[in-house]
Design an enzyme around this catalytic site. Structure first.
Site, short mmCIF file in Angstrom:
data_model
loop_
_atom_site.label_atom_id
_atom_site.label_comp_id
_atom_site.label_asym_id
_atom_site.label_seq_id
_atom_site.Cartn_x
_atom_site.Cartn_y
_atom_site.Cartn_z
N LYS A 9 0.85 -1.18 0.00
CA LYS A 9 0.00 0.00 0.00
C LYS A 9 0.89 1.23 0.00
CE LYS A 9 -3.51 2.58 2.53
NZ LYS A 9 -4.40 2.64 3.72
N LYS A 188 4.58 8.34 1.43
CA LYS A 188 4.99 7.61 0.24
C LYS A 188 6.41 7.06 0.39
CE LYS A 188 5.07 8.18 -4.80
NZ LYS A 188 4.86 9.15 -5.92
N SER A 189 6.68 5.95 -0.28
CA SER A 189 8.00 5.30 -0.31
C SER A 189 8.48 4.85 1.06
CB SER A 189 9.05 6.24 -0.94
OG SER A 189 8.66 6.61 -2.25
N ARG A 190 7.54 4.65 1.98
CA ARG A 190 7.85 4.19 3.34
C ARG A 190 8.66 5.22 4.15
NH1 ARG A 190 4.38 1.42 1.74
NH2 ARG A 190 4.09 -0.81 2.01
N LEU A 191 8.69 6.46 3.68
CA LEU A 191 9.37 7.53 4.43
C LEU A 191 8.35 8.23 5.30
CD1 LEU A 191 11.69 8.90 1.59
CD2 LEU A 191 12.20 7.19 3.34
#
Length: 212
Positions: A9, A188-191
């Site tokens: 996700k 977003k991007s796991r950041l």
């Protein structure tokens, strides 16, 4: 069938920035909880409660927040339940709210104490009659031979107390007094954004950003 390891996700709904977040974690929590309620998140008042027993093994369960203010976070339960026994032996606990639709998590840690009898009485008598009878009927966390025990107990106490069941002596509220809060906003991007508030000796809150 998709492998569970391949489920993904992308979190892109919002952000959490130090410049716009509240300096007081209670105010930040109040804002997020109200946004969860107004956003019609399913059961926005549900929170996971983690306690640790004398065997040092943690356990979790879901309870419902019933109040919050500068003194702490309040919920109600059976004092003789598994969690009640663990809190009696180790009064430190952790709470977690997960509002999936908003891509947000709040974690709270601190010392737990019982609320006053007056607070417990007031809340108990505000509950629906069936819930008040249920507090008497269920020997929470004990082994029972079947559901019939609960039904029979409910009938027994309903006949005994009619419309005015008193608060059971084994039932009441707990208040967690936070010394640490964490607010997590998916990005977003796991950041992800992750802010921690720690209570300092002078009563002020120290706010820090943590790596996700």
């Amino acid at each position: 069938m998709t492998s569970i390891a391949d489920l993904r996700k992308s979190y892109e709904r919002a952000e959490l920035d130090e410049k716009v977040s509240h300096a007081d974690p209670l105010q930040q929590f109040d804002q997020w909880l109200k946004e969860a309620i107004s956003g019609e998140v399913p059961e926005p008042n549900a929170m996971t409660l983690a306690t640790v027993g004398s065997n040092l093994r943690p356990s979790t369960r879901v309870v419902l927040i019933k109040g919050y203010d500068a003194q702490g976070i309040v919920w109600y339960t059976n004092y003789e339940s598994h969690k009640g026994h663990e809190l009696a032996g180790n009064p430190y606990a952790a709470l977690q709210f997960h509002w999936v639709e908003l891509e947000r998590v709040v974690r709270i840690e601190g010392l737990v104490e019982k609320v006053s009898d007056a607070e417990s009485d007031a809340y108990f008598h505000s509950r629906p009659l069936d819930s008040r009878i249920g507090a008497w009927a269920s020997p929470q966390s004990e082994v029972i031979p079947g559901r019939g025990v609960l039904v029979a107990n409910a009938a027994k106490y309903a006949a005994q107390f009619l419309l005015q069941p008193p608060r059971p002596p084994h039932w009441g509220g707990y208040r967690l007094k936070p010394d640490t809060w964490q607010f997590w906003q998916g990005r977003k991007s796991r950041l992800h954004d992750r802010l921690r508030y720690t209570l300092e000796a002078d009563g002020d809150w120290k706010r820090e950003r943590l790596a996700p």
